[in-house]
Design a protein around this motif. Structure first.
Motif: not given
Length: 595
Positions: A350-357, A543-553, A561-571
């Motif tokens: 019943e378990l499965h894995v999904v992947y978010q970019p 350290l490399v910085v990742v921001a989570e929960g990015v949903e809007t432009p 602009s503040v220098g985040c290296d990587l972004l993750q979210g529904y956008l």
């Protein structure tokens, strides 16, 4: 004092005439003068007294004199009642009169426990055995006495410890239930003012206190906690220790308002700094409470509701107060149901894995992915990770489930590598239990065996709480993982301790800013300032910085602009099945050059 004497076969009364008394006195004098008898009496450990039929002491040994604090000369010729407190001396007189009148004892036996009185007036428990001797037509009584103060004190100590916690002195759980059931059984249902509230108290993460300062400080803190509880609650309250760091208290209250006030005051007092064995300690305390109602039969019913309220507090982060509501019972049933079904989720597939970019902030290209667990029950349907992950952690099922996730993700990465769509890194969330078990590196080495280079494409995410729970173990594990090429990232940064002292000690490669700071930037100037500070701090530590929960432009532009290296979210993409993620990677790959 009522004594027990064997029934006489020869019913010679001894009388009160001169001849019998004289013969008896002469016989006692001959016994006393016998050196062998004297030696035997004084060699005895127990006290021995020989009296005539009137209770006059004729012979007494050294042990008896020492027991009562008299000299032999002070007692010879006096009545034995001198050694007895009232009313035992009156009982003794009535008994002797009865024996001399009837020639037999009304009560047959060999001895009993009674009380003695020392010269200084103190009364103490004794065991006394009395025998009868017939001397020349008369009667004499022989008493053997033993001081049983120490024995009774030991018995009382054992009885006390059976009902009281040896460290704090409060009731044990069994004694608490007995006392409280007796109180609740006497309640008058017609009296609306006669009510009770039960409070369940649990010290959150108390093991941290013992590990940081030692068990002696932890014990001192618990004693101080009990003292504060007794200060706050009404004087007639009952308090018990249920477990190492869990307590329960039953208090009389006039209604819900007073119960709430008591709980709030209690929480304030218990979470204030405690000076314990030369250390200042601040405890986190969760309190669950319930009010007694006429539908309850025992204190166990009340305790069950208070425990549900306590669980509700702990599920929401702890260190607070919560009163029982009927909805809590339904939630507890739901958790129990999920626990039962989750135990079989792996075998039922019943378990499965999904992947978010996870994309590069500057180019927008997919750089890596986060593997996320999903559960679809065959009857309950999809179950939210926010609901089943805490259940898995509480039940310990998170360990085998995490192991299944590791196996599934490594297998998927191997397949993607063959297809040419494997991103630079795939990150897996690791529970604190799995991370601190000590065998994580060995297990990953087993899974990665036979896949050269795959370990350099794998990353693990751990929460702040897991890292700080045992900082030394966390540092050791992260270093071991780095040695085989697996990097680690701090997940949900800002939602927990957020201490520079621990971040700079952990050999992690990435830091992920929690979505709660991202969701309303750039409008929320405070969150914007915190994100900007976190990025600067992380870059200062390399350290490399990742921001989570990015949903809007707008969020994307600010974070870039503040220098985040990587972004993750529904956008950039929701969590997706492996085939869909592979298709996303193929889209950004350059088209093959025509031959």
């Amino acid at each position: 004092m009522t004594v027990s004497i064997p029934e006489a076969d020869d019913r010679t009364t001894g009388g009160h005439g001169e001849t019998g008394d004289d013969r008896r006195t002469d016989a006692l004098a001959r016994i006393e003068a016998d050196p062998l008898v004297g030696a035997l009496l004084n060699a005895a450990v127990d006290g021995i007294i020989i009296t005539d039929g009137s209770g006059i002491i004729h012979t007494i040994n050294k042990a008896c004199c020492a027991m009562f604090g008299f000299t032999r000369e002070e007692l010879i010729g006096t009545n034995v009642t001198r050694l007895m407190p009232q009313p035992f001396s009156r009982d003794h007189d009535r008994y002797i009169d009865s024996y001399l009148a009837t020639g037999r004892a009304k009560i047959v036996g060999i001895g009993r426990e009674s009380l003695g009185k020392r010269r200084d007036g103190t009364v103490f428990p004794i065991h006394i055995s009395v025998g009868v001797a017939r001397l020349d037509g008369g009667v004499a009584f022989v008493g053997i006495l033993r001081d049983i103060s120490e024995r009774l004190a030991a018995e009382q100590r054992v009885s006390y410890l059976a009902r009281h916690d040896p460290l704090t002195g409060v009731l044990t759980r069994t004694a608490f239930l007995e006392e409280c059931d007796g109180v609740l059984a006497r309640l008058d249902p017609a009296d609306q003012k006669d009510g009770y509230a039960l409070f369940c108290l649990d010290v959150d993460q108390f093991s941290d206190v013992n590990e940081a300062f030692g068990f002696h400080v932890g014990d001192a803190a618990l004693k101080a906690l009990v003292a504060r509880v007794t200060e706050v609650l009404p004087k007639d309250s009952f308090l018990c220790r249920i477990a190492a760091d869990e307590f329960a208290a039953l208090s009389r209250v006039t209604g819900a308002e007073q119960a709430q006030t008591l709980a709030d005051v209690l929480h304030d007092r218990l979470t204030a700094s405690i000076y314990a064995d030369r250390h200042w300690v601040r405890l986190r305390v969760s309190i669950g409470a319930a009010l007694f109602d006429t539908g309850m039969q025992t204190v166990e019913d009340l305790n069950a509701k208070a425990k549900l309220a306590l669980q509700a507090v702990q599920h929401s982060g702890g260190n607070s107060v919560c009163f029982y509501t009927p909805e809590m019972a339904a939630a507890a049933t739901r958790r129990m149901l999920l626990t039962m079904h989750l135990a079989h989720a792996i075998e039922r597939r019943e378990l499965h894995v999904v992947y978010q970019p996870i994309v590069e902030a500057v180019t927008g290209r997919v750089a890596s992915a986060e593997a996320l667990l999903r559960w679809t029950h065959n009857q309950l349907g999809p179950v939210s990770p926010a609901e089943f992950i805490p259940v898995a952690e509480e039940s310990g099922l998170i360990v085998p489930i995490t192991d299944w996730v590791l196996t599934a993700v490594v297998a998927q990465m191997a397949a993607w590598l063959v297809e040419g769509v494997l991103p630079s890194r795939v990150f897996i969330n690791i529970s604190g239990q799995q991370f601190l078990r000590g065998n994580l590196t060995h297990r990953l080495a087993e899974l990665l065996e036979g896949h050269p280079g795959l370990e350099k494409r794998l990353g693990l995410e751990i929460t702040e709480q897991a890292a700080v729970r045992d900082l030394k173990a966390a540092v050791r594990t992260i270093a071991e993982l780095a040695a085989i090429g697996v990097i680690a990232a701090i997940d949900d940064f800002g939602s927990g301790y957020s201490s520079l002292s621990y971040v700079q000690q952990l050999p992690v490669a990435k830091l992920k800013i929690d979505r709660c700071f991202v969701e309303d930037v750039p409008e929320n100037t405070k969150n914007a300032a915190l994100v900007r500070a976190a990025v600067g701090m992380a870059h200062g530590l390399g350290l490399v910085v990742v921001a989570e929960g990015v949903e809007t432009p707008e969020q994307q532009d600010f974070l870039k602009s503040v220098g985040c290296d990587l972004l993750q979210g529904y956008l950039f993409g929701r969590p997706m099945l492996p085939a869909d993620f592979a298709a996303l990677i193929r889209k950004q790959q350059p088209a093959p050059v025509a031959g």
